[in-house]
Design a protein around this motif. Structure first.
Motif, PDB file in Angstrom:
ATOM      1  N   MET A   1       0.967  -0.746  -0.099  1.00  0.00           N
ATOM      2  CA  MET A   1      -0.173   0.002  -0.341  1.00  0.00           C
ATOM      3  C   MET A   1       0.791   1.256  -0.226  1.00  0.00           C
ATOM      4  N   LEU A   2       0.852   2.189  -1.043  1.00  0.00           N
ATOM      5  CA  LEU A   2       1.647   3.121  -1.078  1.00  0.00           C
ATOM      6  C   LEU A   2       0.686   4.365  -0.450  1.00  0.00           C
ATOM      7  N   PRO A   3       1.777   5.024   0.314  1.00  0.00           N
ATOM      8  CA  PRO A   3       1.001   6.499   1.407  1.00  0.00           C
ATOM      9  C   PRO A   3       0.523   7.442   0.542  1.00  0.00           C
ATOM     10  N   LYS A   4      -0.229   7.513   0.984  1.00  0.00           N
ATOM     11  CA  LYS A   4      -1.184   8.936   0.509  1.00  0.00           C
ATOM     12  C   LYS A   4      -0.260  10.368   0.279  1.00  0.00           C
ATOM     13  N   THR A   5      -0.097  10.156   1.535  1.00  0.00           N
ATOM     14  CA  THR A   5       0.322  12.046   1.895  1.00  0.00           C
ATOM     15  C   THR A   5       2.420  11.566   2.398  1.00  0.00           C
ATOM     16  N   THR A   6       2.050  13.020   2.048  1.00  0.00           N
ATOM     17  CA  THR A   6       3.852  12.819   3.222  1.00  0.00           C
ATOM     18  C   THR A   6       4.217  14.341   4.142  1.00  0.00           C
ATOM     19  N   ARG A   7       4.666  13.819   5.314  1.00  0.00           N
ATOM     20  CA  ARG A   7       4.739  14.957   6.333  1.00  0.00           C
ATOM     21  C   ARG A   7       6.146  15.713   5.732  1.00  0.00           C
ATOM     22  N   ALA A   8       5.707  17.487   5.547  1.00  0.00           N
ATOM     23  CA  ALA A   8       6.449  18.187   5.230  1.00  0.00           C
ATOM     24  C   ALA A   8       6.936  19.358   5.473  1.00  0.00           C
ATOM     25  N   ALA A   9       7.985  20.065   5.501  1.00  0.00           N
ATOM     26  CA  ALA A   9       8.213  21.259   6.252  1.00  0.00           C
ATOM     27  C   ALA A   9       7.822  22.097   5.029  1.00  0.00           C
ATOM     28  N   VAL A  10       7.178  23.201   5.409  1.00  0.00           N
ATOM     29  CA  VAL A  10       6.250  24.223   4.736  1.00  0.00           C
ATOM     30  C   VAL A  10       6.489  25.700   4.300  1.00  0.00           C
ATOM     31  N   LEU A  11       7.490  26.193   3.393  1.00  0.00           N
ATOM     32  CA  LEU A  11       7.487  27.909   3.684  1.00  0.00           C
ATOM     33  C   LEU A  11       6.742  28.535   2.853  1.00  0.00           C
ATOM     34  N   PRO A  26       0.470  11.546  -5.454  1.00  0.00           N
ATOM     35  CA  PRO A  26       0.478  10.689  -6.663  1.00  0.00           C
ATOM     36  C   PRO A  26      -0.647   9.672  -6.203  1.00  0.00           C
ATOM     37  N   GLU A  27      -1.827   9.085  -6.812  1.00  0.00           N
ATOM     38  CA  GLU A  27      -2.640   7.475  -6.420  1.00  0.00           C
ATOM     39  C   GLU A  27      -1.742   7.093  -7.414  1.00  0.00           C
ATOM     40  N   ALA A  28      -0.946   7.348  -7.885  1.00  0.00           N
ATOM     41  CA  ALA A  28      -0.273   6.326  -9.154  1.00  0.00           C
ATOM     42  C   ALA A  28       0.802   6.939  -9.813  1.00  0.00           C
ATOM     43  N   ILE A  29       2.348   5.971  -9.618  1.00  0.00           N
ATOM     44  CA  ILE A  29       3.133   6.571 -10.282  1.00  0.00           C
ATOM     45  C   ILE A  29       3.509   6.593 -12.202  1.00  0.00           C
ATOM     46  N   GLU A  30       3.615   7.963 -12.479  1.00  0.00           N
ATOM     47  CA  GLU A  30       3.735   7.559 -13.471  1.00  0.00           C
ATOM     48  C   GLU A  30       4.825   6.866 -15.090  1.00  0.00           C
ATOM     49  N   PRO A  31       5.121   6.434 -15.888  1.00  0.00           N
ATOM     50  CA  PRO A  31       6.203   5.626 -16.226  1.00  0.00           C
ATOM     51  C   PRO A  31       7.218   6.797 -16.353  1.00  0.00           C
ATOM     52  N   GLN A 139       9.002  13.894   3.903  1.00  0.00           N
ATOM     53  CA  GLN A 139       9.257  12.299   4.678  1.00  0.00           C
ATOM     54  C   GLN A 139       9.833  11.657   3.429  1.00  0.00           C
ATOM     55  N   TYR A 140       8.740  11.723   2.095  1.00  0.00           N
ATOM     56  CA  TYR A 140       8.781  11.337   0.794  1.00  0.00           C
ATOM     57  C   TYR A 140       8.477  12.549  -0.588  1.00  0.00           C
ATOM     58  N   ALA A 141       9.655  11.985  -2.163  1.00  0.00           N
ATOM     59  CA  ALA A 141       9.362  13.127  -2.600  1.00  0.00           C
ATOM     60  C   ALA A 141       9.074  12.460  -3.721  1.00  0.00           C
ATOM     61  N   TYR A 142       8.588  12.822  -4.451  1.00  0.00           N
ATOM     62  CA  TYR A 142       8.099  11.879  -5.969  1.00  0.00           C
ATOM     63  C   TYR A 142       8.854  13.023  -7.004  1.00  0.00           C
ATOM     64  N   VAL A 143       9.595  11.945  -7.615  1.00  0.00           N
ATOM     65  CA  VAL A 143      10.696  11.941  -8.331  1.00  0.00           C
ATOM     66  C   VAL A 143      10.514  11.969  -9.997  1.00  0.00           C
TER      67      VAL A 143
END
Length: 368
Positions: A1-11, A26-31, A139-143
């Protein structure tokens, strides 16, 4: 199960405390894309300039700071490859470059990724728009698909790999732009932050004969000595005093290579003044567009060459990782980094860097 959210420190405002929040993933990871659980981020001087508002442009906030990072793949899109065309796997530790579009003039005609007209820096990604979290204080980054990815060699520590993503690759690209150092050359490094200290080490390891680091405060100049500087010059001397000191340390001939990693308004005039005949001046740290007059007559008379050098691309990143594999035991690299803190400590770490109390802050989102 992929995480749906990530904790982040936002400016959310320049100079304001970072706000801890949950950002969508993202709900799905792009190609071609990947979802990464971050191991660590190391803060760069650019992060501090953005936080303080020295570097700003309309519409950039809110955002997640941090563009030097490394993490473990937790999910992959179909057909996601590394920069050398090899399939990636979950569990691998990777770093990545800023995304490029692959079809603009810079990408396809100049063949120069740093000239991409749509280059995807983290500080160009708002935290309230998809894909939300592509930066380091999370915590997570979308590349994204357009970001070139590299598997981190086992010999390269997380902090080194993160620093390779900007600081190290920027310095190594600047050295290449200079034509690479001549053995025995006299080198001046303007700036004693992370870039300047890494450049000091790189100059020493590249065979420079004399390495002079110009900067402040004294604690950083002392660190520069540990990383290979033969001499240090305190900027408290003022422009004339700095030039005089460098000329004294070079037997009156001046420096063959001068690297600007500081960006102060006086940098250009000082560089021209301390340059040797046919010296090379490499501008890396000056990011503003202010007019700072130079003596073109002295540039002509000394037959000086100027090079601009902008950050770095995936090739420079690969060279930076290889550099740490080859020279990991040659310098006390770990001394550049502060003790790691979690996301809740990111705000204090930024302020400590702003005050020059630490050189390189380390944020480990896995910590509390």
């Amino acid at each position: 199960m992929l995480p749906k959210t990530t904790r982040a420190a936002v400016l959310v405002a320049h100079g304001a405390p970072l706000e801890m929040t949950d950002l969508p993933l993202p709900e799905a990871i792009e190609p071609g894309a990947a979802l990464v659980r971050l191991h660590c981020s190391t803060l760069c001087g650019t992060d501090i300039e953005i936080w303080s508002g020295k570097m700003s442009f309309p519409g950039m906030l809110p955002m997640v700071l941090g563009h030097e990072m490394v993490g473990e793949i937790v999910a992959l899109g179909e057909g996601t490859l590394d920069a050398l065309g090899r399939p990636l796997k979950t569990g691998q530790r990777i770093g990545w470059s800023e995304s490029t579009c692959g079809h603009c003039h810079g990408c396809n005609i100049l063949r120069e990724p740093v000239a991409c007209s749509s280059r995807g820096y983290g500080f160009l990604q708002r935290a309230d728009r998809p894909p939300y979290a592509i930066s380091g204080l999370s915590q997570y980054a979308y590349v994204t698909p357009g970001a070139e990815k590299l598997v981190i060699p086992g010999a390269v520590k997380d902090t080194w790999a993160a620093m390779a993503g900007c600081t190290a690759k920027t310095v190594l690209r600047a050295f290449e732009r200079a034509g690479n150092l001549r053995t025995g050359a006299k080198v001046v490094v303007q700036g004693a932050g992370a870039l300047g200290i890494f450049a000091t080490a790189a100059a020493r390891l590249s065979g420079a004969g004399t390495v002079i680091t110009v900067g402040a405060p004294e604690s950083r100049l002392a660190m520069a000595k540990r990383f290979g500087a033969d001499h240090t010059v305190d900027i408290a001397l003022g422009s004339e005093g700095i030039v005089e000191a460098v000329m004294a340390h070079t037997d009156g001939h001046g420096a063959d290579y001068i690297f600007d990693f500081a960006g102060a308004p006086s940098i250009g005039r000082e560089a021209v003044g301390m340059a040797a005949q046919r010296g090379r001046i490499i501008v890396v740290g000056t990011t503003d567009h202010a007019e700072n007059p130079l003596s073109l007559g002295r540039v002509m008379g000394k037959e000086l060459t100027f090079h601009g050098s902008l950050n770095g691309d995936i090739a420079d990143y690969k060279r930076a990782l290889d550099f740490f594999v080859d020279f990991g035991s040659r310098m006390p690299w770990d001394d550049l980094f502060s003790a790691p803190v979690g996301l809740s400590g990111a705000d204090a770490a930024i302020r400590a860097m702003q005050a020059q109390d630490i050189i390189k802050a380390v944020i480990d989102p896995r910590l509390s």
